[in-house]
Design an enzyme around this catalytic site. Sequence first.
Site, PDB file in Angstrom:
ATOM      1  N   GLN A 181       0.761  -1.120   0.043  1.00 36.38           N
ATOM      2  CA  GLN A 181      -0.017  -0.021  -0.068  1.00 36.38           C
ATOM      3  C   GLN A 181       0.800   1.303  -0.063  1.00 36.38           C
ATOM      4  O   GLN A 181       0.330   2.485  -0.318  1.00 36.38           O
ATOM      5  CB  GLN A 181      -0.992  -0.104   1.246  1.00 36.38           C
ATOM      6  CG  GLN A 181      -1.958  -1.130   0.924  1.00 36.38           C
ATOM      7  CD  GLN A 181      -3.130  -0.668  -0.048  1.00 36.38           C
ATOM      8  OE1 GLN A 181      -3.119   0.314  -0.554  1.00 36.38           O
ATOM      9  NE2 GLN A 181      -3.848  -1.550  -0.388  1.00 36.38           N
ATOM     10  N   SER A 201       2.980  -5.214  -4.754  1.00 33.14           N
ATOM     11  CA  SER A 201       1.957  -5.927  -5.737  1.00 33.14           C
ATOM     12  C   SER A 201       1.484  -4.693  -6.779  1.00 33.14           C
ATOM     13  O   SER A 201       1.454  -3.713  -6.681  1.00 33.14           O
ATOM     14  CB  SER A 201       0.687  -6.195  -5.037  1.00 33.14           C
ATOM     15  OG  SER A 201      -0.245  -6.698  -6.036  1.00 33.14           O
ATOM     16  N   THR A 239       8.205 -19.590 -15.819  1.00 33.18           N
ATOM     17  CA  THR A 239       8.549 -18.858 -16.849  1.00 33.18           C
ATOM     18  C   THR A 239       8.262 -17.456 -16.638  1.00 33.18           C
ATOM     19  O   THR A 239       7.022 -17.199 -16.032  1.00 33.18           O
ATOM     20  CB  THR A 239       8.195 -19.371 -18.389  1.00 33.18           C
ATOM     21  OG1 THR A 239       8.462 -20.523 -18.617  1.00 33.18           O
ATOM     22  CG2 THR A 239       8.297 -18.583 -19.377  1.00 33.18           C
ATOM     23  N   CYS A 327     -10.978  -8.668   0.520  1.00 29.79           N
ATOM     24  CA  CYS A 327     -10.705 -10.128   0.546  1.00 29.79           C
ATOM     25  C   CYS A 327     -11.796 -10.729   1.600  1.00 29.79           C
ATOM     26  O   CYS A 327     -11.950 -11.946   1.528  1.00 29.79           O
ATOM     27  CB  CYS A 327      -9.303 -10.518   1.076  1.00 29.79           C
ATOM     28  SG  CYS A 327      -7.969  -9.671   0.159  1.00 29.79           S
TER      29      CYS A 327
HETATM   30  C1  LIG Z   1      -3.431  -6.019  -1.990  1.00 33.22           C
HETATM   31  C2  LIG Z   1      -2.570  -6.364  -0.810  1.00 33.22           C
HETATM   32  C3  LIG Z   1      -1.703  -7.555  -0.590  1.00 33.22           C
HETATM   33  C4  LIG Z   1      -1.954  -8.677  -1.748  1.00 33.22           C
HETATM   34  O1  LIG Z   1      -1.483  -8.366  -2.766  1.00 33.22           O
HETATM   35  P1  LIG Z   1      -1.917  -9.400  -4.262  1.00 33.22           P
HETATM   36  O2  LIG Z   1      -1.157  -9.018  -5.227  1.00 33.22           O
HETATM   37  O3  LIG Z   1      -3.271  -9.007  -4.400  1.00 33.22           O
HETATM   38  O4  LIG Z   1      -1.825 -10.866  -3.691  1.00 33.22           O
HETATM   39  C5  LIG Z   1      -0.996  -7.634   0.532  1.00 33.22           C
HETATM   40  N1  LIG Z   1      -0.864  -6.745   1.274  1.00 33.22           N
HETATM   41  C6  LIG Z   1      -1.453  -5.656   1.289  1.00 33.22           C
HETATM   42  C7  LIG Z   1      -1.328  -4.586   2.312  1.00 33.22           C
HETATM   43  C8  LIG Z   1      -2.376  -5.306   0.232  1.00 33.22           C
HETATM   44  O5  LIG Z   1      -3.161  -4.171   0.358  1.00 33.22           O
END
Ligand SMILES: *Cc1c(COP(=O)(O)O)cnc(C)c1O
Length: 400
Positions: A181, A201, A239, A327
């Site tokens: 975040q 991410s 890959t 989630c």
């Molecule tokens: C969205 C999120 C994740 C997970 O990332 P993904 O790519 O969706 O698995 C992990 N930690 C935080 C704080 C997030 O906001």
Amino acid sequence: MEPRKLYYFDNNATTRVAPEVVEAMLPYLTEHWGNPSSAYQFGRGVARPLDQARAQLAALINAEPREITFTSCGTESNNTAIHSALLTQPGKRHILTTAVEHSATLKFSQQLQKRGYEVTFLPVEPDGTLDIHLLEKSLRPDTAIVSLMWANNETGVLFPLEEVAAICRSRGVLVHTDAVQTAGKLKLDVRELGIDFLSLSAHKLHAPKGIGLLYIKRRTKFMPYVVGGSQEQGRRGGTENVPYIIGFGRAAELALEHQEDENVRVRALRDRLEKTLLKTIPGVSRNGHRERRLPNTSNLAFAGVEAEGILMLLDQLGICASSGSACTTGSLEPSHVLTAMGLPPARARSSVRLSLGRYNTAEEVDYLLKHLPGIIARLRAASPAAEAVPVRAPKAAAAR
Ligand SMILES: *Cc1c(COP(=O)(O)O)cnc(C)c1O
């Protein structure tokens, strides 16, 4: 028919893929679809742009390109860091984390607990912040890793990563941070921070879902989680997801360009939104520390109304927001983050997260401000418990 205008206030759940990112990716879905591990030119030719993306991401966090390992997502990165710390230090069986982590850390730690590892889930203060002395006291000689999120996805509250890293370094304990975040919103500098692992991410950064990375500090002992081919310096089999990695790299470049905007323009939008809601709707209170948080996030409790109801009516107007983390949506359980902050279940269930981003405009904020007060009034009027709603927000500690 014109597609309905979308009012997207859920940028902590995922973000719109930037057009520049799509543009950067397209050639790698159409012409350059070779395998970078192949010996011939058509495949090998893809290795260079892959390196470029790695360098772009290294620049975002001030790392060296070889310290970047691409993964399939933030979840995999979190799992990988913790897993590696345990495997490379078989004598250490304790994990130190917090009660407010993303499920990618929380559920993985709980699973490890069932497999015989010991986990401490540190509580947080009523404003969502961390008591650093408590963390220090909770370190043990057999602590394998401290895994803390940098910014909370639900409240935006920031943990004091610099201090945590310094303490752990002096005690010889590995540190991992889930910075998913934080990227694009605040400056990220792994050198300055002095940590061992960091997760990102792509889809929280205006790139596609299904691609992430783990920063692994040079000379840190490492064992892979996904085992297979020798891609990623043998650190992650499979890959390479070439088009997505290219998109992720471009997104990192854009994130650096937009960081200032996020801190000034987006922060001003968020502050205006939050201040106006707190002022114009009775019984609204903020969850989380006012200053020590991300510039884009506002988590508000609307006394006496269920967040589910608010979100449904907002959705009818094309407005996207969320309660808790995406989630866990669909379950009636109040958010584990707000619960850990000591919020009573009713207040946790009345809380809505609004998270802004690069593409939000002042007009969109106006639209939300125009409709939300009416929605709250309507829901309160319809609720049998409406009389019990205090006109002023209850003076819960978390409102500070
Ligand atoms: C969205 C999120 C994740 C997970 O990332 P993904 O790519 O969706 O698995 C992990 N930690 C935080 C704080 C997030 O906001």
